[in-house]
Scaffold this motif. Structure first.
Motif, short mmCIF file in Angstrom:
data_model
loop_
_atom_site.label_atom_id
_atom_site.label_comp_id
_atom_site.label_asym_id
_atom_site.label_seq_id
_atom_site.Cartn_x
_atom_site.Cartn_y
_atom_site.Cartn_z
N VAL A 56 -10.03 54.17 -65.61
CA VAL A 56 -9.86 54.91 -66.86
C VAL A 56 -8.38 55.00 -67.22
O VAL A 56 -7.53 55.28 -66.36
CB VAL A 56 -10.46 56.33 -66.74
N THR A 57 -8.07 54.74 -68.50
CA THR A 57 -6.70 54.80 -68.99
C THR A 57 -6.67 55.59 -70.29
O THR A 57 -7.59 55.49 -71.10
CB THR A 57 -6.14 53.39 -69.25
N ASP A 58 -5.61 56.37 -70.48
CA ASP A 58 -5.38 57.05 -71.75
C ASP A 58 -4.31 56.29 -72.51
O ASP A 58 -3.25 55.95 -71.95
CB ASP A 58 -4.91 58.49 -71.51
N SER A 59 -4.56 56.03 -73.79
CA SER A 59 -3.62 55.26 -74.61
C SER A 59 -3.45 55.92 -75.97
O SER A 59 -4.39 56.50 -76.51
CB SER A 59 -4.10 53.82 -74.80
N THR A 60 -2.26 55.80 -76.50
CA THR A 60 -1.98 56.19 -77.88
C THR A 60 -1.91 54.90 -78.69
O THR A 60 -1.12 54.01 -78.38
CB THR A 60 -0.66 56.96 -77.99
#
Length: 235
Positions: free
Chosen positions: A162-166
């Motif tokens: 899981v990765t958080d990206s803007t």
């Protein structure tokens, strides 16, 4: 007359007299229901995108804007059923809800006899459906793209990490899978995010200018893509 038939009939009644208004009381007497029922029906039509508006005053009522509606369509029952089958294929895409709304508008302006024939033909067609409740995710992505708003995404990769990206949304690519194409501020590059791997999406308040990226140059997915306006001749 059931509710669906009454909704179609309401649209046709208002279309026939436009730009003159019809009051809710007049329509209630015309269709043999209560004023409250008519007002609920008109509200449902407005929410589905039918261009209805209310004119105030003693001689006011509800008006259908003819400039934003289609005349009765010369579309065959088989063509209407084909549209329904084709638009069903957009389930899970950014345009699933809009496809359903567009199909309802097409049916609403078909002549009564053809509409009944289309309904009879459609009743004989069975299509597999996904039992999972539709997600609001595609709508969030489409709205952010239209409004040029920055997105916060939580997504998984091929290994399930899981990765958080803007992300600055740039467009969509469709095929066997649908992708959101965007400028990833984490990677500082254009990336494709598979919609079925996006767990969460939230539009941020910040708006961004569209980056000059040619989507036709993207080859990381190993496919050739054609712009929708060119494929179907949008004017």
């Amino acid at each position: 007359m059931n509710r669906t038939e009454r909704l179609y009939a309401l649209v046709e009644e208002l279309r026939a007299v436009s730009p003159r208004p019809r009051s809710a009381r007049w329509l209630a007497e015309r269709f043999g229901v209560s004023t409250r029922t008519i007002e609920r029906d008109l509200s449902a039509l407005q929410q589905s995108g039918v261009p209805l508006y209310a004119e105030p005053g003693r001689s006011g009522g509800y008006v259908l804007d003819k400039d934003h509606t289609l005349p009765p369509l010369t579309i065959t029952p088989a063509e209407a059923a084909a549209l329904a089958v084709a638009l069903h294929g957009l389930s899970g895409s950014p345009f699933a809800a809009d496809a359903r709304s567009a199909l309802h508008k097409v049916f609403a302006v078909m002549p009564q006899r053809e509409r009944e024939a289309a309904r009879e033909l459609a009743a004989r067609v069975r299509i597999a459906v996904n039992p999972v409740r539709p997600s609001t995710l595609p709508h969030t992505l489409r709205e952010a793209l239209s409004a040029h708003r920055l997105l916060h995404l939580r997504h998984t990769d091929e290994l399930g990490e899981v990765t958080d990206s803007t992300v600055e949304p740039l467009g969509f690519l469709g095929g066997d899978h649908w992708y959101l194409i965007g400028w990833c501020r984490l990677r500082r590059a254009v990336r494709g995010f598979r919609l079925d791997r996006i767990r969460e999406a939230r539009a941020l308040e910040e708006t961004v200018e569209p980056r000059p990226v040619d989507l036709s140059e993207l080859d990381t997915l190993g496919r050739d893509f054609v712009a929708l306006d060119k494929l179907y001749g949008f004017a």
